[in-house]
Scaffold this active site. Sequence first.
Site, short mmCIF file in Angstrom:
data_model
loop_
_atom_site.label_atom_id
_atom_site.label_comp_id
_atom_site.label_asym_id
_atom_site.label_seq_id
_atom_site.Cartn_x
_atom_site.Cartn_y
_atom_site.Cartn_z
N GLU A 197 0.84 -1.21 0.00
CA GLU A 197 0.00 0.00 0.00
C GLU A 197 0.87 1.26 0.00
OE1 GLU A 197 -3.22 -0.22 2.88
OE2 GLU A 197 -4.02 -2.00 1.90
N GLU A 331 -5.01 -8.74 -0.46
CA GLU A 331 -5.78 -8.41 0.75
C GLU A 331 -7.23 -8.28 0.34
OE1 GLU A 331 -4.43 -5.37 3.48
OE2 GLU A 331 -2.32 -5.87 3.11
O1 AHR Z 1 -5.18 -6.15 6.91
C1 AHR Z 1 -5.12 -5.00 7.68
C2 AHR Z 1 -4.46 -3.84 6.94
O2 AHR Z 1 -5.24 -3.46 5.86
C3 AHR Z 1 -3.11 -4.10 6.33
O3 AHR Z 1 -2.07 -3.98 7.23
C4 AHR Z 1 -3.02 -3.04 5.28
O4 AHR Z 1 -2.19 -3.41 4.21
C5 AHR Z 1 -4.45 -2.81 4.88
O5 AHR Z 1 -4.78 -1.49 4.84
#
Ligand code: AHR
Length: 527
Positions: A197, A331
């Site tokens: 990110e 994610e």
């Molecule tokens: O999964 C929780 C968080 O969500 C992670 O650390 C991040 O990459 C995302 O924003």
Amino acid sequence: MRMIVAGAAVALMNAMPNAAIARDEAATAITIEAGKPGAKIDRHIFGQFAEHLGTGIYGGVWVGPDSTIPNVRGIRSDVVAALKAIKVPDVRWPGGCFADEYHWRDGVGPKRRSTVNANWGGAIEPDTFGTDEFMDFIHQIGSDAYVSVNVGSGTLEEASDWMGYMTADQRSSAGADRAANGHAEPYTVKYVGLGNESWGCGGNMRPQYYTDLLKRYARFTRNYNPAQQGDTNPNAMQRIAVGPTDDDASYTEGVMEAWSKRDWSWSIEGLSLHSYTVPHWPPSLPSVGFGEDDYASILQATLTMEQKIAKHSAIMDKYDPDKKVALVVDEWGVWLAENPGSPKGFLQQQNSMRDAIVAALNFNIFARHADRVRMANIAQMVNVLQSLILTDGPKMLLTPTYYIHQMYLPFQDATFMPVKFDAGEYRHGAVTLPRIDAVAVKATDGKLYVALVNLDPARPAAVRVALPEGGLRKAAGQVLTAPNVNSVNTFDAPRTVVPAPITGKVAGGVVTVDLPARSVAMIALER
Ligand code: AHR
């Protein structure tokens, strides 16, 4: 009513046997085009994500060698057994946002250096679970390592040195350090994430700035393991760049355009997409005791994964028509309000039958895009967000989302088969959703499987499954349903939501399956 054609365009009606086209208004007719196979569904779409966040690692995976909780070298044995059973293909570690503040030297050797986990509740990070413990864990569950290097607050030298520690032989100082810590042979690092990110918690970088950094990290974050050398080596390390969030395409454009102009000196094999199911930010919907409003809005939100993948895939197609770079949804999952009374920032939430349906719908979407989506990692594996496993001290339970992973095992490395069906409608207030979802595959065991989802929380659905040429003889599998969409497994009642056997009735080569309301079924079809 919405007619769904998944996969290649099909001209079905002329080819279908009479039994398959007989009108039965009560049943949903699903025709599997088994003669028109699609892409291979990479087993890595069932990947996991384990961040140093809350009790995701400490308590959830790592209890330490002196714990009374049964463990092997500090790694809890009940969790290992559960993960082995679902053939976890890879685990992404150590984050997440944590990765961009992680300094790997803190977590190796006899003396560990504790730090503050500033992203996640300001908890003390003891660094007792570091690189060697992660590799031991991966080995115990039989999985691939997906390691994210620190691009946000680390240096390129640090990332490169970490790769040396993990993959170089003992002639190098980093390899010798690893050997001195008890691991003579280089580790296999199958995947490396080049930042996390970077548009947000990883440094809030403009795509152009990240892309310039990416070129350097992609070149110098080298894998030295002799067993992973060579471009055509199936074990060669895959480099995954930071990509888009939700439907913001600025990183998709920036990274893919740069990749299309690459020279011999750098490349990537994957582009990350992060997209959570979270209708409102900050996440505020409860994970227990919710009603149909929340149910419908969460399903509506999760189904937007389809458009997001289609949007980013189309941009990637522009720069990469041969689909060399995978879209890696590393994610995804439902992000809800934290459990009342749980430590703030630990992202602890319960997991319901609704979340199992969310998982199945996402796997079906990934399968439909198997040509581009070749990896995905649910957030997160244990005790964080949409977990597969919850622990509390020595207690452990398997969530409804775990059981979806178990039921979808036949999808691992299977071949996608187009299906045609009328999805029908499930309506609640202003929300209209498909009532039925279906994906078919030919699994590596040679059998056909169909995954069926009945999104309707109240109405069962009859489904008739056929091949264009007919000839189905047997249908049996498992179904997951529950007394309510908000049903959960608890430490006191851990088997409220568990799969049960289901069989189809066969007549004239056509299978009829009675799907309970709010259910997911995985059915093996025999010809
Ligand atoms: O999964 C929780 C968080 O969500 C992670 O650390 C991040 O990459 C995302 O924003």
